[in-house]
Design an enzyme around this catalytic site. Structure first.
Site, PDB file in Angstrom:
ATOM      1  CB  SER A 176      -1.120   4.344  17.230  1.00  0.00           C
ATOM      2  OG  SER A 176      -0.342   3.351  16.578  1.00  0.00           O
ATOM      3  CB  CYS A 224       2.920   3.692  21.076  1.00  0.00           C
ATOM      4  SG  CYS A 224       2.867   4.742  19.619  1.00  0.00           S
ATOM      5  CB  CYS A 275       7.668   1.462  14.968  1.00  0.00           C
ATOM      6  SG  CYS A 275       5.873   1.362  14.752  1.00  0.00           S
TER       7      CYS A 275
HETATM    8  N1  DGL Z   1       3.278   1.444  17.187  1.00  0.00           N
HETATM    9  C1  DGL Z   1       3.691   2.762  17.079  1.00  0.00           C
HETATM   10  C2  DGL Z   1       5.087   3.087  17.465  1.00  0.00           C
HETATM   11  O1  DGL Z   1       5.659   2.333  18.183  1.00  0.00           O
HETATM   12  C3  DGL Z   1       2.908   3.763  16.338  1.00  0.00           C
HETATM   13  C4  DGL Z   1       2.937   3.671  14.876  1.00  0.00           C
HETATM   14  C5  DGL Z   1       2.007   4.682  14.283  1.00  0.00           C
HETATM   15  O2  DGL Z   1       0.865   4.747  14.736  1.00  0.00           O
HETATM   16  O3  DGL Z   1       2.432   5.394  13.380  1.00  0.00           O
HETATM   17  O4  DGL Z   1       5.628   4.071  17.083  1.00  0.00           O
END
Ligand code: DGL
Length: 249
Positions: free
Chosen positions: A9, A71, A182
């Site tokens: 994202s 992600c 995350c």
């Molecule tokens: N980097 C992301 C993940 O691993 C997304 C975080 C987001 O956009 O809320 O969940």
């Protein structure tokens, strides 16, 4: 030389790229940050599935032979639909490291930090179900973590206040291992570790995902290791955060 597409994202997925490039230093990387649509955390699954398809079209159009969904939220919402829509393209997703945490805890309590989307995903709930007879699993959304990382604020009073608010409830429950669910959160790891103290271990699944990427490329018959290193960075929005985080690597 493999052409490896990676997307997130935002810029957080660079924490996964950082581990993959250690094992595969002579490949061509295409990294796509969906900054214009970040964060994904609270967005409906259908929205994330649409974005994941659009980005996969872009990356495969640029020559990606494998796609790493760097992600957790997009993995939870979209990896099954991606695999169904592109049967010839190998996909690698993220998984919160509940298993190593469950095996390593001494207090019997593990803390998971992730987005709301990841925590309600069926994959996470299934993994959780496999371990919760033996350990207590406590969860907290890393409220505001993604926004901090995108703004390049990884330390200082503001970051500490935000991170403390989500980490302390897990420590209060007795967690001695914190799982980073995350891909943005590893950029806050030094701060998380400082708040948690020396008795608490922090686990990032990115090194395991990098090892898995090596296996998937091998199993798919995609040759690696013979190219000059190259990375192309793409952003659907402002490239500022990507530039900032990339410069830290
Ligand atoms: N980097 C992301 C993940 O691993 C997304 C975080 C987001 O956009 O809320 O969940």
């Amino acid at each position: 030389m493999a052409t490896i597409g990676i997307f997130d994202s935002g810029s957080g997925g660079l924490s996964v790229y950082r581990e993959i490039v250690k094992l595969l230093p002579r490949e061509h990387y295409l990294f796509f940050a969906d900054n214009a649509h970040c964060p994904y955390g609270e967005k409906p699954a259908s929205y994330i599935q649409d974005r994941a398809r659009t980005i996969t079209d872009i990356l495969s159009g640029l020559g990606a032979e494998v796609i790493v969904v760097a992600c957790n939220t997009a993995t939870a919402a979209a990896i099954a639909t991606l695999r169904a829509a592109y049967p010839a393209l190998p996909f690698i997703g993220m998984e919160p490291a509940v298993k190593p945490a469950a095996l390593g805890t001494k207090s019997g309590v593990i803390g998971v930090l992730a987005t709301a989307g990841t925590l309600k995903g069926s994959k996470y709930l299934k993994t959780r179900g496999q371990f919760e007879d033996n350990v207590r699993i406590v969860e907290h959304v890393g409220e505001g973590f993604v926004e901090l990382v995108e703004r390049g604020i990884l330390d200082g009073a503001e970051a500490e206040k935000v991170v403390r608010a989500s980490v302390e409830p897990l420590l209060d429950e007795g967690a001695d291992i914190l799982v980073l669910g995350c891909t943005h959160y590893p950029f806050l790891r030094p701060l998380i570790e400082r708040i948690a103290g020396p008795g608490v271990q922090v686990i990032d699944p990115a090194p395991a995902v990098a090892r898995h990427t090596v296996h998937v490329l091998r199993d798919s018959g995609i040759p690696t290791g013979d190219g000059p290193f190259r990375i192309d960075l793409y952003s659907s929005g402002s490239p500022d955060s990507l530039r900032r985080i990339f410069s830290l690597l």
